[in-house]
Design an enzyme around this catalytic site. Sequence first.
Site, PDB file in Angstrom:
ATOM      1  N   ASP A   1      38.587  44.230  21.272  1.00 21.29           N
ATOM      2  CA  ASP A   1      39.023  44.944  22.477  1.00 21.29           C
ATOM      3  C   ASP A   1      39.288  43.951  23.595  1.00 21.29           C
ATOM      4  OD1 ASP A   1      38.567  47.276  21.106  1.00 21.29           O
ATOM      5  OD2 ASP A   1      36.566  47.577  21.957  1.00 21.29           O
TER       6      ASP A   1
HETATM    7  N1  URA Z   1      33.841  47.087  18.027  1.00 24.56           N
HETATM    8  C1  URA Z   1      34.211  47.444  19.277  1.00 24.56           C
HETATM    9  O1  URA Z   1      33.842  48.487  19.767  1.00 24.56           O
HETATM   10  N2  URA Z   1      35.026  46.607  19.953  1.00 24.56           N
HETATM   11  C2  URA Z   1      35.443  45.413  19.467  1.00 24.56           C
HETATM   12  O2  URA Z   1      36.155  44.694  20.155  1.00 24.56           O
HETATM   13  C3  URA Z   1      35.034  45.059  18.187  1.00 24.56           C
HETATM   14  C4  URA Z   1      34.236  45.909  17.473  1.00 24.56           C
END
Ligand code: URA
Length: 278
Positions: free
Chosen positions: A104
């Site tokens: 993310d």
């Molecule tokens: N899980 C999440 O919620 N975000 C990420 O960036 C990676 C795994």
Amino acid sequence: MILRLDKLLADAGLGTRTEVKQIIKKHNVMLNDAKVVRPETKVDTEKDILTIDGKSILHEEFEYFILNKPAGIISAAEDRKEKTVVDLIQDKKRRDLFPVGRLDRDTEGLLIITNDGKMANRLLKPGKHVDKTYYAIVKGSLDKNLIKKFKDGIDIGDETLTKEADLVIVDSAPYILNESARSEADMTDSDRAYLDAVHYFEKKGLVLEDHMLGENKVTEVLLTIREGRFHQVKRMFEAVGSEVYYLKRISMGLLKLPDDLLVGQYRKLTDEELELLR
Ligand code: URA
């Protein structure tokens, strides 16, 4: 591998196909001992020696980078408006690099960037997903029962429960901020990730103080998952009434985020690291 000269030069980062045609026209391009002028000339990348104005051009079919992704950058190959993780790699030769999986925008940590589609598929194939370990700072204090819950699978609103995940509730590390004498060599992965989290909060104008851990306003965890569902870690903690405040990927399969690769830094994967991924 046999490639057209213009494709090979474009792959080597010398420009677009149109740009490299100009290079072929204007510069002294030698294939073995003969001057070449035709962009469509075939080159055997394993045997032929190719030079431009006397400088040797090597064909690299695949490039592999490891990035310690900073927050605020999107995990995409390209974007019309925003800087992507691939844009951070300045000395790339190939133009077809992409991130292996996604983190993310606000997640930090280990991201592999390559143009090797087969390797990416191997690492991400459903059912064969390699273990990925995340360090997180989450809201509240966590009940030890969660360890079993995370193992058994959590309902995060998908058709199936999440696959077995390993949760470790890390002892809080309030000594780090005060005890600067503590040597780098003594630090654990979660100590390092904790310091990155402190910087992350500082940048946002927030303070992550030791006493927050002490009073259990927040908890440090390590979570290993074996799938790659959308926002998976965040959704798993939300499903149990908590919330992820900080998230960092610290390993993927046998590959660990190197201690000396600071947030925002990247380098080529070494042969040994590539072996770990294979
Ligand atoms: N899980 C999440 O919620 N975000 C990420 O960036 C990676 C795994």
